[in-house]
Design a protein around this motif. Structure first.
Motif, mmCIF file in Angstrom:
data_model
loop_
_atom_site.group_PDB
_atom_site.id
_atom_site.type_symbol
_atom_site.label_atom_id
_atom_site.label_comp_id
_atom_site.label_asym_id
_atom_site.label_seq_id
_atom_site.Cartn_x
_atom_site.Cartn_y
_atom_site.Cartn_z
ATOM 1 N N MET A 1 13.590 10.082 -6.194
ATOM 2 C CA MET A 1 14.114 8.786 -6.613
ATOM 3 C C MET A 1 13.060 7.710 -6.363
ATOM 4 O O MET A 1 12.422 7.691 -5.323
ATOM 5 N N GLN A 2 12.914 6.827 -7.298
ATOM 6 C CA GLN A 2 11.984 5.714 -7.149
ATOM 7 C C GLN A 2 12.768 4.514 -6.633
ATOM 8 O O GLN A 2 13.639 3.989 -7.302
ATOM 9 N N ILE A 3 12.466 4.079 -5.417
ATOM 10 C CA ILE A 3 13.170 2.950 -4.815
ATOM 11 C C ILE A 3 12.448 1.665 -5.195
ATOM 12 O O ILE A 3 11.257 1.527 -4.908
ATOM 13 N N PRO A 4 13.151 0.709 -5.858
ATOM 14 C CA PRO A 4 12.517 -0.581 -6.132
ATOM 15 C C PRO A 4 12.145 -1.251 -4.811
ATOM 16 O O PRO A 4 12.968 -1.371 -3.917
ATOM 17 N N LEU A 5 10.890 -1.652 -4.692
ATOM 18 C CA LEU A 5 10.385 -2.174 -3.428
ATOM 19 C C LEU A 5 9.745 -3.533 -3.635
ATOM 20 O O LEU A 5 8.978 -3.736 -4.574
ATOM 21 N N GLN A 6 10.068 -4.446 -2.732
ATOM 22 C CA GLN A 6 9.444 -5.760 -2.729
ATOM 23 C C GLN A 6 8.869 -5.973 -1.337
ATOM 24 O O GLN A 6 9.585 -5.851 -0.339
ATOM 25 N N ILE A 7 7.590 -6.276 -1.236
ATOM 26 C CA ILE A 7 6.922 -6.523 0.042
ATOM 27 C C ILE A 7 6.442 -7.967 0.065
ATOM 28 O O ILE A 7 5.782 -8.420 -0.875
ATOM 29 N N THR A 8 6.778 -8.672 1.143
ATOM 30 C CA THR A 8 6.405 -10.070 1.293
ATOM 31 C C THR A 8 5.610 -10.241 2.583
ATOM 32 O O THR A 8 6.004 -9.706 3.626
ATOM 33 N N PHE A 9 4.517 -10.977 2.505
ATOM 34 C CA PHE A 9 3.721 -11.303 3.690
ATOM 35 C C PHE A 9 3.883 -12.793 3.966
ATOM 36 O O PHE A 9 3.737 -13.610 3.059
ATOM 37 N N ARG A 10 4.160 -13.123 5.216
ATOM 38 C CA ARG A 10 4.305 -14.530 5.617
ATOM 39 C C ARG A 10 3.408 -14.780 6.826
ATOM 40 O O ARG A 10 3.516 -14.095 7.826
ATOM 41 N N GLY A 11 2.569 -15.774 6.718
ATOM 42 C CA GLY A 11 1.707 -16.128 7.837
ATOM 43 C C GLY A 11 0.468 -15.258 7.965
ATOM 44 O O GLY A 11 -0.330 -15.448 8.877
ATOM 45 N N ILE A 12 0.323 -14.279 7.082
ATOM 46 C CA ILE A 12 -0.879 -13.436 7.053
ATOM 47 C C ILE A 12 -1.205 -13.143 5.599
ATOM 48 O O ILE A 12 -0.318 -13.111 4.748
ATOM 49 N N PRO A 13 -2.473 -12.920 5.318
ATOM 50 C CA PRO A 13 -2.824 -12.566 3.936
ATOM 51 C C PRO A 13 -2.328 -11.148 3.617
ATOM 52 O O PRO A 13 -2.243 -10.304 4.507
ATOM 53 N N PRO A 14 -1.995 -10.887 2.364
ATOM 54 C CA PRO A 14 -1.582 -9.527 1.984
ATOM 55 C C PRO A 14 -2.671 -8.514 2.340
ATOM 56 O O PRO A 14 -3.860 -8.800 2.226
ATOM 57 N N SER A 15 -2.234 -7.333 2.769
ATOM 58 C CA SER A 15 -3.157 -6.279 3.161
ATOM 59 C C SER A 15 -2.800 -5.004 2.419
ATOM 60 O O SER A 15 -1.654 -4.549 2.480
ATOM 61 N N GLU A 16 -3.769 -4.430 1.732
ATOM 62 C CA GLU A 16 -3.514 -3.178 1.012
ATOM 63 C C GLU A 16 -3.165 -2.052 1.968
ATOM 64 O O GLU A 16 -2.321 -1.215 1.666
ATOM 65 N N ALA A 17 -3.802 -2.019 3.147
ATOM 66 C CA ALA A 17 -3.533 -0.960 4.121
ATOM 67 C C ALA A 17 -2.107 -1.069 4.666
ATOM 68 O O ALA A 17 -1.397 -0.059 4.782
ATOM 69 N N VAL A 18 -1.678 -2.280 4.997
ATOM 70 C CA VAL A 18 -0.318 -2.479 5.498
ATOM 71 C C VAL A 18 0.684 -2.153 4.397
ATOM 72 O O VAL A 18 1.692 -1.477 4.633
ATOM 73 N N GLU A 19 0.413 -2.594 3.182
ATOM 74 C CA GLU A 19 1.301 -2.304 2.056
ATOM 75 C C GLU A 19 1.396 -0.798 1.809
ATOM 76 O O GLU A 19 2.479 -0.270 1.556
ATOM 77 N N ALA A 20 0.295 -0.082 1.932
ATOM 78 C CA ALA A 20 0.303 1.377 1.744
ATOM 79 C C ALA A 20 1.154 2.052 2.818
ATOM 80 O O ALA A 20 1.902 2.988 2.523
ATOM 81 N N LYS A 21 1.071 1.580 4.058
ATOM 82 C CA LYS A 21 1.871 2.153 5.144
ATOM 83 C C LYS A 21 3.354 1.905 4.882
ATOM 84 O O LYS A 21 4.187 2.795 5.061
ATOM 85 N N ILE A 22 3.701 0.710 4.426
ATOM 86 C CA ILE A 22 5.102 0.394 4.124
ATOM 87 C C ILE A 22 5.595 1.274 2.979
ATOM 88 O O ILE A 22 6.691 1.843 3.050
#
Length: 180
Positions: A1-22
């Protein structure tokens, strides 16, 4: 199943590594509940003064057909969440526990009277992130800060009446979810 995902960063710049872990953690969620409709994850950094680094707060909102689960992992001890990956790991571990509990309830594997257990807060140990409930039958039930739903652990006071879901582990009875 493909889960619709929304990732938001607040107070830090977006990070590809953090987004990949999430994304890796989210991809494993439907093993614990097969009807997840959406997942929103917020990663927030609160900037500290002087010698301390950022402390991270992770919030996960999971939408299922009948319920929205909210998991919020805040920094309650001095250095536990100075590492964003530790904060993410702990937040998703809490999300898995809540999804498992919710799935058991939906399957009818939790008896109704278990859902309606009530008790009184007898001890709170905020520095250790846990407390104890006096059950109606006289037993003492352990609960962790992460098990508290609603307005959270910090809103609890000794002698508060609460509802809880009890489970047993190797160390004895504990409340998996506490409702103030």
């Amino acid at each position: 199943m493909q889960i619709p995902l929304q990732i938001t960063f607040r107070g830090i710049p977006p990070s590809e590594a953090v987004e990949a872990k999430i994304r890796e953690k989210v991809s494993k969620l439907d093993k614990f509940h097969s009807h997840i409709m959406a997942c929103r994850v917020a990663v927030e950094a609160e900037h500290q003064r002087h010698h301390q680094g950022n402390q991270y707060h992770i919030r996960i909102d999971i939408t299922t057909p009948r319920k929205e689960l909210v998991i919020s992992r805040e920094h309650h001890d001095k250095q536990a969440y100075e590492d964003v990956y530790v904060a993410i790991r702990d937040a998703f571990n809490a999300a898995i526990r809540q999804l498992e509990d919710y799935a058991r309830i939906q399957r009818g594997q939790v008896k109704t009277h278990d859902l309606e257990s009530t008790g009184t807060i007898t001890r709170l140990l905020p520095e250790k992130d846990h407390g104890f409930i006096a059950a109606r039958d006289g037993r003492e039930i352990y609960f962790h800060r992460n098990s508290v739903a609603g307005s959270g652990f910090d809103s609890l006071k000794v002698d508060d009446e609460i509802r809880y879901i009890e489970e047993s582990d190797d160390l004895g009875p504990q409340a998996s979810i506490v409702y103030p």
